[in-house]
Design an enzyme around this catalytic site. Structure first.
Site, PDB file in Angstrom:
ATOM      1  N   ASP A  59      25.726  46.041  -1.623  1.00  0.00           N
ATOM      2  CA  ASP A  59      24.740  44.944  -1.415  1.00  0.00           C
ATOM      3  C   ASP A  59      25.317  43.561  -1.960  1.00  0.00           C
ATOM      4  O   ASP A  59      25.470  43.650  -3.246  1.00  0.00           O
ATOM      5  CB  ASP A  59      23.611  45.380  -2.175  1.00  0.00           C
ATOM      6  CG  ASP A  59      22.195  44.438  -2.042  1.00  0.00           C
ATOM      7  OD1 ASP A  59      22.481  43.418  -1.160  1.00  0.00           O
ATOM      8  OD2 ASP A  59      21.576  44.113  -3.066  1.00  0.00           O
ATOM      9  N   ASP A 248      24.348  38.557   3.157  1.00  0.00           N
ATOM     10  CA  ASP A 248      23.694  39.524   2.308  1.00  0.00           C
ATOM     11  C   ASP A 248      23.808  41.127   3.220  1.00  0.00           C
ATOM     12  O   ASP A 248      23.227  41.086   4.102  1.00  0.00           O
ATOM     13  CB  ASP A 248      22.337  39.439   2.026  1.00  0.00           C
ATOM     14  CG  ASP A 248      21.660  40.501   1.408  1.00  0.00           C
ATOM     15  OD1 ASP A 248      22.028  41.365   0.830  1.00  0.00           O
ATOM     16  OD2 ASP A 248      20.196  40.300   1.151  1.00  0.00           O
TER      17      ASP A 248
END
Length: 459
Positions: A59, A248
């Protein structure tokens, strides 16, 4: 002969371009990221002494390393701190909120190793998750999260040393890493990719096109233009970056500020001839093929336009990522194993987010050394294109979002008025106090000297 030549080059080239070359040709078949479409990409990790094996979501939109440390309905295994002789608790509570879901736990530290990265284990902060809500996903196969963003957004504060920052400290803070997200092949319910550490101070070479990181918290860059089927979204470019624009890997869709999303949707409505329900465009429903349709021969380009996202490269240049419909019209499994599709763009109240919908098909280089996010085409994933750079006269840094000052309410105005009046009164009081002190003491005659003078004069 060609294969031997490629292999011989793999051991010679010292630059980051060589590493990209190796990642493309020398180890093309070696994937270390896995997962299910829509559930993110995970990598294997070893935690503690003796090591306990888990999968963690990769992430770039968060910073903490966190692992399930208690039984959860959606998790098939969890980290047992008591079985690790190297785990050290810090007795600090920590929690992280995401766009969807959150977790809470206790902060500690332990030895973390990623076997596929071929780097030794590193002691780093570990959040042991005790409770969560809508964080773990059923069937996702991962039990924790590897945050790769900057210390500024670490929880509970930026003093938490993440795994990436621990790695950076060992490498003189010259750190870059590559994510190559390949997506899934037609008919498969899994996807693969690569996570490669590029621990060198070399900067990426062409064909990598780089966008500067304008703020080091998330990987924040600037969108300069969005086009749907060749038609531009008619909004000032700073609207595209309302609040922020980030890359992201922990988010699936392309998320856009509501005003921008509505403009994109309006262009799609105008260009897509298919009669699709409003629930499809708002992601409340999927659209499915008829039983007699063959999804392997369905070309989505006949029904949906390409979407182009332009990113700032310099103050006066940008480059463009082009996504075909296969990127943002996601294949999902429908009822009775039918072939269905889900819209991969959605509105956002936290800014623009370039999720895996955008990243798949590209090699994305997150380079902390030169503060850029670079893009180049991958040999895997959906068909995408990259163009540029394109020179322009205007200053593209003006595309950055400028927060609007809040309108003062009535109570705020009253507060300011009272503060000003109190300030005026305080100034008057201080003035008269100083005047009194001056007249009473500083300008008062020296009576002792005068008495002596009188005595002397009398003599």
């Amino acid at each position: 002969m060609i294969t031997k030549t490629i292999i011989s080059y793999c051991g010679r080239l010292p630059t980051l371009f060589a590493i990209l070359f190796i990642a493309t040709f020398c180890h093309a078949e070696k994937y270390n990221l896995f997962g299910k479409p829509g559930d993110g990409y995970y990598v294997e990790t070893l935690i503690g002494t003796p090591p306990q094996s888990f999968n963690v979501l990769v992430d770039t939109g968060s910073t903490n390393f966190a692992i399930a440390a208690a039984p959860f309905h959606s998790v098939d295994s969890y980290f047992n701190q008591s079985l690790s002789s190297s785990f050290v608790t810090q007795h600090v509570d920590v929690s992280v909120m995401y766009t969807q879901g959150y977790w809470r736990g206790e902060l500690g530290n332990d030895i973390i190793e990623f076997p596929s990265l071929e780097i030794p284990g590193i002691r780093t902060a570990v959040a042991a998750i005790q409770t969560s809500h809508n964080f773990f996903l059923n069937g996702s196969m991962w039990q924790g999260i590897l945050g790769l963003a900057y210390p500024m957004i670490a929880k509970p504060d930026d003093k938490v040393v993440s795994w990436l920052d621990s790695f950076a400290a060992l490498n003189n803070f010259n750190v870059a890493f590559l994510l190559e997200l390949c997506g899934s092949k037609d008919g498969e319910d899994t996807h693969v990719g690569k996570f490669v550490m590029l621990h060198t101070d070399d900067t990426p070479q062409p064909p990598v096109l780089r966008s500067p990181i304008i703020r080091e918290w998330f990987y924040e860059i600037l969108l300069t233009k969005i086009e749907v089927g060749g038609e531009s979204v008619k909004l000032p470019c700073h609207e595209l970056n309302t609040r922020r624009t980030i890359v992201d890997s922990g988010t699936t869709n392309l998320r856009l500020p509501e005003k921008v999303f509505n403009s994109v949707l309006e262009l799609l409505h105008k260009q897509v001839a298919q009669n699709l329900s409003e629930e499809f465009w708002t992601q409340q429903k999927v659209t499915c093929l008829h039983e007699d349709s063959d999804p392997h021969h369905l070309d989505l380009r006949h029904f949906f336009p390409n979407i182009r996202l332009s990113l700032m490269q310099t103050e006066h240049s940008y480059f463009t990522l082009e996504l075909e419909p296969k990127s943002y019209i996601r294949r999902v499994e429908g009822p009775d194993h039918s072939f269905c599709y889900k819209f991969g763009i959605q509105p956002s109240d936290s800014g623009s987010v370039l999720g895996t919908v955008v990243m798949q098909g590209f090699k994305v280089v997150f380079n902390r050394s030169d503060k850029t996010v670079g893009f180049m085409r991958s040999l895997c994933g959906p068909s995408v294109s990259i163009y540029g750079p394109t020179e322009v006269k205007e200053d593209l840094t003006k595309c950055a979002h400028q927060p609007i000052s809040p309108v003062l309410g009535a109570l705020s105005i009253v507060g300011y008025v009272v503060s000003v009046l109190l300030g005026v009164v305080a100034v008057i009081v201080v003035y008269f106090l100083i005047k009194w002190l001056w007249e009473s003491y500083l300008q008062r005659p020296d009576w002792s000297s005068l008495s002596q003078s009188n005595l002397l004069s009398q003599e």
